[in-house]
Design an enzyme around this catalytic site. Structure first.
Site, PDB file in Angstrom:
ATOM      1  N   CYS A 160       0.810  -1.231   0.000  1.00 20.14           N
ATOM      2  CA  CYS A 160       0.000   0.000   0.000  1.00 20.14           C
ATOM      3  C   CYS A 160       0.837   1.272   0.000  1.00 20.14           C
ATOM      4  CB  CYS A 160      -0.981   0.001   1.168  1.00 20.14           C
ATOM      5  SG  CYS A 160      -2.270  -1.248   0.967  1.00 20.14           S
ATOM      6  N   HIS A 205     -12.952   9.626  -7.553  1.00 14.78           N
ATOM      7  CA  HIS A 205     -11.982   9.668  -8.646  1.00 14.78           C
ATOM      8  C   HIS A 205     -10.851  10.674  -8.399  1.00 14.78           C
ATOM      9  CE1 HIS A 205     -14.966   7.171 -10.586  1.00 14.78           C
ATOM     10  NE2 HIS A 205     -13.980   6.766 -11.383  1.00 14.78           N
ATOM     11  N   GLU A 219     -13.461  -0.444   2.675  1.00 19.67           N
ATOM     12  CA  GLU A 219     -12.373  -0.240   1.714  1.00 19.67           C
ATOM     13  C   GLU A 219     -12.324  -1.380   0.694  1.00 19.67           C
ATOM     14  OE1 GLU A 219      -8.377   1.410   2.949  1.00 19.67           O
ATOM     15  OE2 GLU A 219      -7.807  -0.653   2.484  1.00 19.67           O
TER      16      GLU A 219
END
Length: 150
Positions: A25, A75, A136
């Site tokens: 990550c 986005h 998530e």
């Protein structure tokens, strides 16, 4: 009259990278987030009010969450403003991409705290934010409860 909780769910796509993280990550990647927002209040008892019987109009809750969270984060790519990715963030922004620089590590845990603060500021006086759930992935989520944060 009884206190009632109502919940509305929102979906948005957001990219991020975890500065200093020791796993995958640390790389820029994205998630299809699902945010459940639960508020608590007493249904309106004034029979002359067009929103009679509602705690809050779902549309009003939607307008708050979309303007504060969804429209901002959907986005977009979120970076800690102290990240070494700052050059990448600048390059993306210069190319017209939506980039958000925050003063926290953009984990689900920290994002949900930020979201709670933003939503609470916009709710009507008689409505309280009860909880948030930020999913998530299909198997991972963070939860925030007002009762844990008093």
């Amino acid at each position: 009259m009884s206190k009632i909780r109502i919940t509305k769910q929102f979906n948005f796509e957001t990219g991020h990278a975890l500065y200093g993280y020791d796993g995958k990550c640390k790389n820029v990647h994205g998630h299809s987030y699902k945010l459940s927002v639960t508020v608590i209040g007493t249904p309106i008892s004034d029979t002359n009010n067009v929103k009679y019987g509602m705690v809050i109009d779902f549309k009003d809750l939607k307008d708050i969450v979309e303007s504060e969270i969804v429209d901002v984060f959907d986005h977009a790519t979120v970076f800690n403003k102290n990240t070494p990715h700052i050059e990448l963030a600048k390059e993306l922004a210069d190319r017209g991409h939506s980039v958000i620089l925050v003063d926290y590590q953009p984990t689900s845990e920290m994002m949900i705290i930020d979201f709670a603060d933003k939503i609470k500021k916009r709710l009507p006086e008689n409505i309280e934010l009860h909880s948030l759930k930020l999913r998530e992935t299909g198997t991972s989520h963070a939860e925030w409860y007002a009762s844990d944060n008093q």
